[in-house]
Design a protein around this motif. Structure first.
Motif, short mmCIF file in Angstrom:
data_model
loop_
_atom_site.label_atom_id
_atom_site.label_comp_id
_atom_site.label_asym_id
_atom_site.label_seq_id
_atom_site.Cartn_x
_atom_site.Cartn_y
_atom_site.Cartn_z
N THR A 9 1.13 -1.12 0.05
CA THR A 9 -0.26 -0.13 0.03
C THR A 9 0.84 1.15 0.13
O THR A 9 -0.23 2.41 -0.19
CB THR A 9 -0.93 -0.02 1.07
N GLN A 10 2.12 1.12 -0.22
CA GLN A 10 2.88 2.07 -0.35
C GLN A 10 3.66 2.89 -1.19
O GLN A 10 4.22 2.04 -1.84
CB GLN A 10 4.24 2.39 1.29
N THR A 11 3.15 3.27 -1.76
CA THR A 11 3.86 4.45 -3.31
C THR A 11 4.91 4.54 -2.81
O THR A 11 5.68 5.55 -1.84
CB THR A 11 2.78 5.45 -3.58
N VAL A 12 5.16 4.32 -3.84
CA VAL A 12 7.10 4.16 -3.82
C VAL A 12 7.43 4.89 -5.12
O VAL A 12 7.31 4.54 -6.11
CB VAL A 12 8.28 3.54 -2.97
N SER A 13 8.55 6.20 -5.55
CA SER A 13 8.96 6.38 -6.46
C SER A 13 10.68 5.86 -6.83
O SER A 13 11.23 5.83 -5.57
CB SER A 13 9.26 7.44 -6.61
N GLY A 14 10.46 5.21 -8.05
CA GLY A 14 12.08 4.94 -8.29
C GLY A 14 12.74 4.68 -9.83
O GLY A 14 12.40 5.56 -10.74
N TRP A 15 13.33 4.15 -10.43
CA TRP A 15 13.63 3.82 -11.75
C TRP A 15 13.98 2.77 -12.04
O TRP A 15 14.48 2.07 -11.16
CB TRP A 15 15.21 4.47 -11.99
N ALA A 16 13.61 2.21 -13.04
CA ALA A 16 13.65 0.77 -13.90
C ALA A 16 13.53 0.85 -14.92
O ALA A 16 13.14 1.44 -15.65
CB ALA A 16 12.27 0.30 -13.12
N ALA A 17 13.92 -0.38 -15.20
CA ALA A 17 14.04 -0.85 -16.92
C ALA A 17 12.29 -1.86 -17.34
O ALA A 17 12.59 -2.46 -16.82
CB ALA A 17 15.57 -1.87 -17.01
N HIS A 18 12.41 -1.27 -18.37
CA HIS A 18 10.58 -2.11 -18.85
C HIS A 18 11.68 -3.25 -19.85
O HIS A 18 10.69 -3.78 -19.92
CB HIS A 18 10.17 -0.90 -19.09
N ARG A 31 5.20 -0.68 -2.19
CA ARG A 31 6.08 -2.05 -1.68
C ARG A 31 5.11 -2.33 0.36
O ARG A 31 4.07 -1.63 0.18
CB ARG A 31 7.16 -0.88 -0.40
N ARG A 32 5.58 -3.06 -0.10
CA ARG A 32 4.61 -3.39 1.97
C ARG A 32 4.30 -3.12 3.13
O ARG A 32 5.90 -2.17 2.70
CB ARG A 32 5.15 -5.05 1.50
N GLU A 33 3.61 -2.65 3.60
CA GLU A 33 3.21 -1.99 4.55
C GLU A 33 4.44 -2.80 5.50
O GLU A 33 5.02 -4.08 5.56
CB GLU A 33 2.25 -2.12 5.35
N ASN A 34 5.11 -1.86 6.14
CA ASN A 34 6.08 -2.40 7.87
C ASN A 34 5.40 -3.46 8.20
O ASN A 34 4.45 -3.37 9.24
CB ASN A 34 6.33 -1.31 8.55
N GLY A 35 6.23 -4.90 8.07
CA GLY A 35 5.94 -5.36 9.15
C GLY A 35 6.18 -6.12 10.36
O GLY A 35 7.32 -5.44 10.72
N ILE A 36 6.42 -7.24 11.13
CA ILE A 36 6.75 -6.86 12.84
C ILE A 36 8.21 -7.24 12.21
O ILE A 36 8.26 -7.00 13.31
CB ILE A 36 6.49 -7.87 13.26
N ASN A 37 8.65 -8.37 11.90
CA ASN A 37 9.85 -8.16 10.94
C ASN A 37 10.73 -7.42 10.46
O ASN A 37 12.06 -7.61 9.94
CB ASN A 37 10.15 -9.53 11.02
N ASP A 38 9.60 -6.21 10.65
CA ASP A 38 10.99 -5.29 9.05
C ASP A 38 10.83 -4.35 9.79
O ASP A 38 11.26 -3.76 10.76
CB ASP A 38 9.82 -5.71 7.94
N VAL A 39 11.74 -3.83 8.94
CA VAL A 39 12.28 -1.85 8.98
C VAL A 39 11.61 -1.48 7.83
O VAL A 39 12.73 -2.10 6.90
CB VAL A 39 13.84 -1.27 9.92
N THR A 40 11.94 -0.25 7.83
CA THR A 40 11.55 0.71 6.68
C THR A 40 12.79 1.39 6.68
O THR A 40 13.13 2.04 7.55
CB THR A 40 10.00 1.60 6.93
N ILE A 41 13.55 2.11 5.16
CA ILE A 41 14.99 2.83 5.62
C ILE A 41 14.19 3.61 4.58
O ILE A 41 14.06 3.49 3.06
CB ILE A 41 15.81 1.62 4.47
#
Length: 361
Positions: A9-18, A31-41
């Motif tokens: 549910t998290q909108t992220v901007s980045g760069w990709a090859a298509h 990207r996914r929401e921050n789970g119980i074992n996660d860190v957001t960086i």
């Protein structure tokens, strides 16, 4: 597999090859929401690895487009899950190649996660939830804390980023041969590029006599005066190689171009070992006599597990070891990747992620 799951549910901007043209363009994804074992960086810097080039151009035939490359990631933690104890908001951290492993096999239990049969990588992998992983050419990352390491306070985040791949790739085989704790050996480093220049720094920091072996005579001054190598051998000069026969205890071979291992093996003492970390796209030439008559071994090694990564980072903090880098910006990614293809960088590109992101994301 899927690009997202309902948890993304998290909108992220980045760069990709298509596609296989490898052209990099801005890309908005989830990207996914921050789970119980996660860190957001919050990603501040991301190194450019030659593997990124292979993936964006589908050189290996395994790319899942769109692909967001990048597995040499440094940044700052902005959120931690409830099960996470060793990290807190504001910590300076790094993420390398690993995104997920089974956590149960013998390799995972021995912190050799990089050899797990179910290993999934930071990009172009399949995470536990079935989603495709996207890498560090982006503003933020959600990572399982078990694949995250602290960055020592004295190390700059930009020049530290390539240690997460290039650094641990050369550190792990050196540690396997106890070179980090047993000084006084004579070691050779084949190739003076993104991997080789870090290996020279490690070798000198660990108290060894380091010989750089290269096809380029022009690199001798660089190797000795800038990086501190003790000796330099031109691998195409038969006389130099003859003079160096049976002088080295250990060789780390970082070259990714096709070449014969025979002349290099002759540089090893009896019982010496060569570890190959470069990956040519064609088979090595490996004559039997240099192995048989010198009781020599040829081994391979790929990146490193999390224990090695943490130990490497601590040693880099202790010895103030970073990579020699050229900082680039997201708007120049195509140019940077073209230069990587030509080996026209000394020695690693690092993307200043913040230099190319819209302020509203």
């Amino acid at each position: 597999m899927a690009q997202t799951t309902p948890n993304h549910t998290q909108t992220v901007s980045g760069w990709a090859a298509h596609d296989s043209s490898g052209k990099i363009t801005p890309f908005i994804f989830k990207r996914r929401e921050n789970g119980i074992n996660d860190v957001t960086i919050e990603i501040l810097y991301c190194g450019i690895c030659h593997t990124d080039l292979h993936h964006v151009r589908n050189d290996w035939g395994i790319t899942m487009y769109p692909v967001v490359p990048g597995h040499e990631i440094t940044g700052v933690i902005t959120k931690v899950g409830s099960n996470v104890k060793e990290f807190k908001v504001g910590d300076r951290v790094g993420v390398g190649c690993l995104a997920a492993t089974c956590l149960e096999c013998d390799f995972c239990k021995d912190s050799q996660e990089n050899y797990c049969d179910q290993v999934q990588f930071t990009y172009n992998g399949i995470f536990w939830d079935g989603s495709i992983t996207y890498g560090g050419y982006s503003k933020m990352l959600v990572a399982d804390h078990r694949y995250v390491v602290h960055i020592p306070a004295n190390l700059p985040l930009d020049a530290t980023a390539p240690l997460l791949c290039a650094g641990v790739t050369v550190f792990s085989p050196m540690k396997d041969h106890n070179l980090h704790q047993a000084p006084g050996k004579k070691i050779g480093v084949v190739g003076l590029g993104g991997l080789g220049h870090v290996a020279v720094k490690f070798g000198k920091a660990f108290g060894h006599h380091v010989t750089v072996i290269s096809t380029s005579p022009s690199k001798e001054k660089e190797a000795k005066e800038r990086l501190g190598a003790d000796d330099f051998l031109v691998s195409t000069d038969a006389q130099q190689l003859k003079k160096g026969m049976r002088t080295l205890d250990f060789i780390l071979n970082t070259v990714s171009a096709k070449h014969s291992l025979g002349p290099l093996l002759e540089l090893l003492k009896v019982n010496g070992t060569m570890v190959v970390v470069g990956a040519p796209d064609q088979p090595f030439e490996l004559p039997s006599f240099p192995m048989i008559f010198g009781k020599r071994a040829v081994k391979g090694s790929v990146i490193g597990g999390m224990r090695d990564t943490k130990e490497m980072m601590e040693l880099c903090g202790k010895h103030n070891i970073t990579c020699d880098i050229e900082v680039t910006t997201p708007d120049k990614l195509d140019e940077a990747l073209d230069r990587v293809a030509k080996n026209d960088v000394r020695y690693r590109f690092v993307i200043d992620i913040a230099a190319g992101l819209p302020s509203n994301l």
